[in-house]
Design an enzyme around this catalytic site. Structure first.
Site, PDB file in Angstrom:
ATOM      1  N   CYS A  65      35.056  36.017  33.105  1.00  0.00           N
ATOM      2  CA  CYS A  65      34.353  37.084  32.203  1.00  0.00           C
ATOM      3  C   CYS A  65      33.735  38.120  32.985  1.00  0.00           C
ATOM      4  O   CYS A  65      32.562  37.770  33.775  1.00  0.00           O
ATOM      5  CB  CYS A  65      33.414  36.120  31.182  1.00  0.00           C
ATOM      6  SG  CYS A  65      32.267  37.365  30.610  1.00  0.00           S
ATOM      7  N   GLY A  66      34.071  39.312  32.780  1.00  0.00           N
ATOM      8  CA  GLY A  66      33.372  40.426  33.214  1.00  0.00           C
ATOM      9  C   GLY A  66      31.899  40.573  33.068  1.00  0.00           C
ATOM     10  O   GLY A  66      31.078  40.977  33.797  1.00  0.00           O
ATOM     11  N   CYS A  68      29.832  38.469  32.405  1.00  0.00           N
ATOM     12  CA  CYS A  68      29.246  37.050  32.883  1.00  0.00           C
ATOM     13  C   CYS A  68      28.942  37.222  34.495  1.00  0.00           C
ATOM     14  O   CYS A  68      27.904  37.147  34.928  1.00  0.00           O
ATOM     15  CB  CYS A  68      30.056  36.003  32.844  1.00  0.00           C
ATOM     16  SG  CYS A  68      30.239  35.181  31.200  1.00  0.00           S
TER      17      CYS A  68
END
Length: 280
Positions: A65-66, A68
């Protein structure tokens, strides 16, 4: 020489491939063993023991996840600044899918506050300074104890933007109404100001309450709750009375209007800058 060079390149290819695979495997291991700093890495087996404390913050994330990845350094630094005060942890929800399902994690990253094992949504900003500030405000009771009229007045006037406060009057902390009030004050502590009076007949009688009850103060004016102890009914009462039927929409109270979930009709008036009560 040409034949020897070709033969050598053919022999070397498997060796190069082996080195490449080894490097990839090493990078995966290093990624898995990422330095989380003071952030506690939780698994299903360690989760419940961690969140049973007074206050903690847990991030549910996915490695791919970017958002994240953007949050990670901010969250790590916040954990360092809050070390010894409030523990921060994270959970790889792609590995610990049981925890993700249990706490209804549908997007990443999802942050949840835990108090004695009970989850509450984290509604604050996601930069280091803001996380630290927001979590420090979560320390202590959501409903501030009130012992006299001076403290009650202070609670009633503590939010200049909304001028709204919710105060519970109780004979003890073991009643059904108190249980609903305690749950809601924790859940809604970011939206409203809460105060609590326990076993104080003098203050309780000020609002014509027999034993216990709930009173909301809208711009200082009391509105007494006469409904049941059901949590949903109490929450409806708090939200419905959080703004007047006709009032001024400001930056400070806009979120309250929105979260009430009711239609809002807006009228735009041009006011006299020299006289705030005069319409031009």
């Amino acid at each position: 020489m040409g034949i020897l060079n070709i033969a050598s390149s053919i022999i070397m290819k498997p060796a190069l491939l082996f080195v490449f695979v080894l490097l990839c495997a090493t990078s995966l291991v290093l990624a898995d063993e990422e330095d989380h700093g003071d952030v506690v890495v939780l698994k299903t087996s360690t989760f419940d023991d961690f969140v049973k404390g007074e206050l903690s913050l847990v991030e549910f994330y996915a490695p791919w996840c970017g958002h994240c990845k953007s949050l990670a350094p901010e969250y790590k630094e916040a954990a360092a600044q809050l070390k010894g005060e409030i523990p921060l942890a994270n959970v790889d929800a792609t590995k610990e899918s049981e925890l993700g399902s249990r706490f209804q994690v549908h997007s990443y990253p999802t942050l949840k506050i835990f108090r004695h094992g009970k989850p509450y949504d984290y509604n604050g900003p996601r930069k280091t300074a803001s996380i630290v500030s927001y979590m420090r405000k979560q320390v202590g009771p959501a409903a501030k104890p009130i012992n006299d009229k001076v403290e009650l007045k202070k609670i009633i006037n503590s939010d200049p933007d909304t001028r709204y406060a919710v105060v519970g009057f109780f004979t003890s902390t073991s009643t059904q109404l108190h249980s609903a009030f305690a749950l809601l004050s924790n859940r809604l502590r970011d939206e409203f100001v809460f105060g609590k009076v326990v076993n104080n007949p003098e203050l309780t009688s000020e609002y014509s309450l027999k034993d216990e009850g709930l009173v909301v103060f809208q711009k200082g004016e009391p509105i007494v709750y006469t409904g049941t102890s059901r949590t949903s009914a109490v929450e409806d009462f708090i939200r419905v009375n959080s703004v007047p039927l006709v009032g001024e929409l400001t930056e400070g109270n806009a979120a309250i209007y929105e979260k009430r979930g009711l239609p809002v009709a807006k009228f735009f008036l041009k006011m006299d800058p020299k006289n705030n009560e005069k319409v031009l």
